[in-house]
Scaffold this motif. Structure first.
Motif, short mmCIF file in Angstrom:
data_model
loop_
_atom_site.label_atom_id
_atom_site.label_comp_id
_atom_site.label_asym_id
_atom_site.label_seq_id
_atom_site.Cartn_x
_atom_site.Cartn_y
_atom_site.Cartn_z
N LEU A 142 22.81 28.83 -34.05
CA LEU A 142 22.54 27.88 -35.12
C LEU A 142 21.09 27.42 -35.11
O LEU A 142 20.49 27.18 -36.17
N ARG A 148 22.34 25.83 -42.32
CA ARG A 148 22.82 25.30 -41.03
C ARG A 148 24.00 24.37 -41.25
O ARG A 148 25.00 24.43 -40.53
N ARG A 188 27.95 24.69 -39.99
CA ARG A 188 28.61 23.63 -39.21
C ARG A 188 29.93 23.21 -39.87
O ARG A 188 30.93 22.95 -39.19
N GLU A 244 32.60 25.83 -39.19
CA GLU A 244 33.14 25.71 -37.84
C GLU A 244 34.06 24.50 -37.71
O GLU A 244 35.12 24.57 -37.08
N VAL A 248 29.93 15.85 -38.30
CA VAL A 248 29.43 16.89 -39.20
C VAL A 248 29.41 16.38 -40.64
O VAL A 248 28.44 16.60 -41.38
#
Length: 287
Positions: free
Chosen positions: A120, A129, A133, A136, A184
């Motif tokens: 990343l 990016r 995130r 994920e 996040v």
């Protein structure tokens, strides 16, 4: 451009079902079908001309080309869409087995999960990016993570995905269950504000190209594996043991009570991933 290709394009433009990616795939597939029908000798066709003999000719050619069952099913799905839109929904059998297409078995005991890790840090674009995130943290598909609007999606205890972001146009909700997910989301708010993870000066397609280029340059591949990682983490959280693909027990080793838990967890994960069939979880979790 021949009449069939032209009228099929018009049909697609009038009926924008599903995400932009789904629409693009459909139009490409139907344009290919039009070319194959023309090569098979069918002339002066229009979208409304579709008949059983046309479907038979296409299926015979595609099967002779040795295409995979998955590819055949996708092309047939587009043909069924075509048939439905011209008032001939019953023209093509709903059961692919009746058409001689074998069922694809989704069985995997080997994990395809991927983690971002230090890769990343090699991604230079801040929006890419953040999309990675989100993939994920919430098991999002690429398109969903690029189009993500934190101001709309963040509902406190869950994120809500718009149909225009998702495959098949199906809205869905994913629970927020960990501090990492909240962190996040907070970062996504800070970056995107009231907008999405597509910069204001770019279109979705432009940002998707940026995403692909950035991932390639950073040595990140198989990012669909982030969905596998999410699914396996959710399974462990919901059941208390690892998924078979992550080293956990296979279904035949579970007790009756554990099998109930397993079934409930797979149902929940299927919904969170945006799949209609719970059987697809075998791809992510194993059996």
């Amino acid at each position: 451009m021949d009449d069939l290709t032209y009228t099929l394009r018009q049909l697609c433009q009038r009926n924008r079902d599903g995400s932009h990616a789904t629409q693009a795939d459909r139009q490409r597939s139907l344009s290919l079908a039009a070319r194959h029908l023309r090569e098979a000798g069918f002339r002066q066709m229009r979208a409304s001309s579709l008949k059983g003999r046309h479907v038979d000719a296409l299926l015979e050619r595609w099967q002779a080309e040795g295409l995979s069952a998955g590819t055949l099913k996708n092309r047939l799905a587009h043909l069924r869409w075509w048939a439905e839109k011209v008032g001939k929904a019953g023209l093509i059998a709903a059961d692919n087995a009746q058409l001689g297409i074998a069922q694809r078995r989704h069985v995997s005991q080997e994990s395809k999960a991927r983690a971002l890790g230090d890769g990343l840090d090699r991604v230079g674009d801040a929006h890419v990016r953040m999309s990675l995130r989100l993939q994920e943290a919430f098991g999002l598909r690429r398109e969903e993570a690029i189009k993500f609007q934190p101001g709309y999606a963040d509902r406190g205890d869950h994120v809500a995905l718009k149909g225009s972001w998702t495959k098949g146009g199906r809205e869905r909700c994913i629970p927020i269950t960990t501090p990492q997910q909240r962190a996040v989301l907070d970062a996504a708010h800070a970056l995107a504000g009231a907008g999405s993870l597509i910069p204001a000066h770019k279109t979705y397609i432009q940002q998707r190209h940026t995403y692909d280029g950035q991932c390639k340059a950073a040595g990140l591949s198989h990012m669909h594996g982030l969905r596998h990682r999410f699914a396996q983490a959710r399974y462990a959280a919901l059941t208390g043991w690892a998924a078979p693909a992550d080293g956990g027990p296979t279904s035949r080793l579970l007790t009756p009570a554990q099998r109930v838990q397993d079934a409930e967890a797979r149902q929940a994960i299927s919904r969170e991933l945006g799949h209609e069939r719970v059987q697809i979880t075998a791809v992510y979790l194993g059996r």
